[in-house]
Motif scaffolding. Sequence first.
Motif, PDB file in Angstrom:
ATOM      1  N   ASP A   1       5.042   9.035  -4.568  1.00 34.16           N
ATOM      2  CA  ASP A   1       5.072   8.748  -5.873  1.00 34.16           C
ATOM      3  C   ASP A   1       6.208   9.441  -6.492  1.00 34.16           C
ATOM      4  O   ASP A   1       6.723   8.741  -7.233  1.00 34.16           O
TER       5      ASP A   1
ATOM      6  N   ARG B   1      -3.519   1.059  -9.517  1.00 36.42           N
ATOM      7  CA  ARG B   1      -4.387   2.338  -9.073  1.00 36.42           C
ATOM      8  C   ARG B   1      -5.336   2.059  -7.820  1.00 36.42           C
ATOM      9  O   ARG B   1      -5.942   1.048  -7.261  1.00 36.42           O
ATOM     10  N   ASN B   2      -5.070   3.180  -6.885  1.00 38.45           N
ATOM     11  CA  ASN B   2      -5.947   3.256  -5.638  1.00 38.45           C
ATOM     12  C   ASN B   2      -5.606   2.236  -4.683  1.00 38.45           C
ATOM     13  O   ASN B   2      -6.252   2.079  -3.621  1.00 38.45           O
ATOM     14  N   GLN B   3      -4.347   1.686  -4.723  1.00 42.58           N
ATOM     15  CA  GLN B   3      -4.049   0.540  -3.789  1.00 42.58           C
ATOM     16  C   GLN B   3      -2.349   0.911  -3.488  1.00 42.58           C
ATOM     17  O   GLN B   3      -2.117   1.168  -2.442  1.00 42.58           O
TER      18      GLN B   3
ATOM     19  N   SER C   1       0.850  -1.261  -0.034  1.00 41.41           N
ATOM     20  CA  SER C   1      -0.172  -0.053  -0.161  1.00 41.41           C
ATOM     21  C   SER C   1       1.002   1.346  -0.099  1.00 41.41           C
ATOM     22  O   SER C   1       2.112   1.338   0.517  1.00 41.41           O
ATOM     23  N   ARG C   2       0.127   2.385  -0.406  1.00 42.28           N
ATOM     24  CA  ARG C   2       1.064   3.802  -0.559  1.00 42.28           C
ATOM     25  C   ARG C   2       1.197   4.117   1.024  1.00 42.28           C
ATOM     26  O   ARG C   2       2.406   4.529   1.177  1.00 42.28           O
TER      27      ARG C   2
ATOM     28  N   THR D   1       2.414   0.548 -10.621  1.00 38.94           N
ATOM     29  CA  THR D   1       1.541   1.177  -9.825  1.00 38.94           C
ATOM     30  C   THR D   1      -0.013   0.559  -9.841  1.00 38.94           C
ATOM     31  O   THR D   1      -0.577   0.598 -11.104  1.00 38.94           O
TER      32      THR D   1
ATOM     33  N   SER E   1      -3.842  10.518   1.430  1.00 39.05           N
ATOM     34  CA  SER E   1      -4.220  10.130  -0.028  1.00 39.05           C
ATOM     35  C   SER E   1      -3.854  10.891  -1.014  1.00 39.05           C
ATOM     36  O   SER E   1      -3.846  10.529  -2.326  1.00 39.05           O
ATOM     37  N   THR E   2      -3.793  12.269  -0.917  1.00 43.78           N
ATOM     38  CA  THR E   2      -3.437  13.164  -2.031  1.00 43.78           C
ATOM     39  C   THR E   2      -2.126  13.589  -2.013  1.00 43.78           C
ATOM     40  O   THR E   2      -1.504  14.323  -2.909  1.00 43.78           O
TER      41      THR E   2
END
Length: 232
Positions: free
Chosen positions: A197, A221-223, A176-177, A219, A191-192
């Motif tokens: 990144d 997406r959203n994960q 996860s990010r 990457t 999240s922003t």
Amino acid sequence: MSCKILLVEDDKEIAQLTQMYLEAEGYQVTAIGDGSEALPMIQNMKPDLVILDLMLPGKSGIDICRDAREFYSGMIIILTAAEDEMSEVSLLKLGADDYLMKPVRGHILVARIEALQRRYQHQSAIDKHGSLYDAFGIVINSDRQTAYYQQKPLNLTNSEFEILQVLVEHSGTTVSREHCCRLARGIEYCSTNRSIDMRVSGLRKKLIQAEVHSLTIKTIRNQGYRLVGNQS
């Protein structure tokens, strides 16, 4: 988690407010305002964390951070004003673990400190045992903090190494990010926030420069991110 902090800040109002806030959170804080006193204090006090302003009388925060890293292995957070001409990369190369823009909000500072404590405790546990991880030709030595590809060392920043290590440890699965953020020098997860990144992008470039063709950092997406092998 207990933490002994040395705060080096010449603005008396900022220093007092920061010290009061941190002590209210249970931290033990010593504050000084003269940069020339910082290195002797670090040597004698042996703090867990140094919070260091860049612009100081006597000795600049830049010089303190660089010189302290000759003997100090604890955490360093830099406080920097918007007009200070120091990039994030420059601060990390000096030896800082994290940095915050002024004015500093107390709850953000505490969140960064807690994130750094988790990372340092995790690293201390690894250092006691030492581990080797490998995936797709990359070998990570967590004890020596080194990464190799086909027996050639990869020239990575601390943040890039930590991200690569967790991706190699969990190769083939999505990391996860948030997990990456918490590893990468105490970045506060949001999240922003695009800081992580940028670091992953930098890691990708380093791998390309090192001619690492056996893997890709995807990457999801959203994960988050996933380390996968490339088909030959």
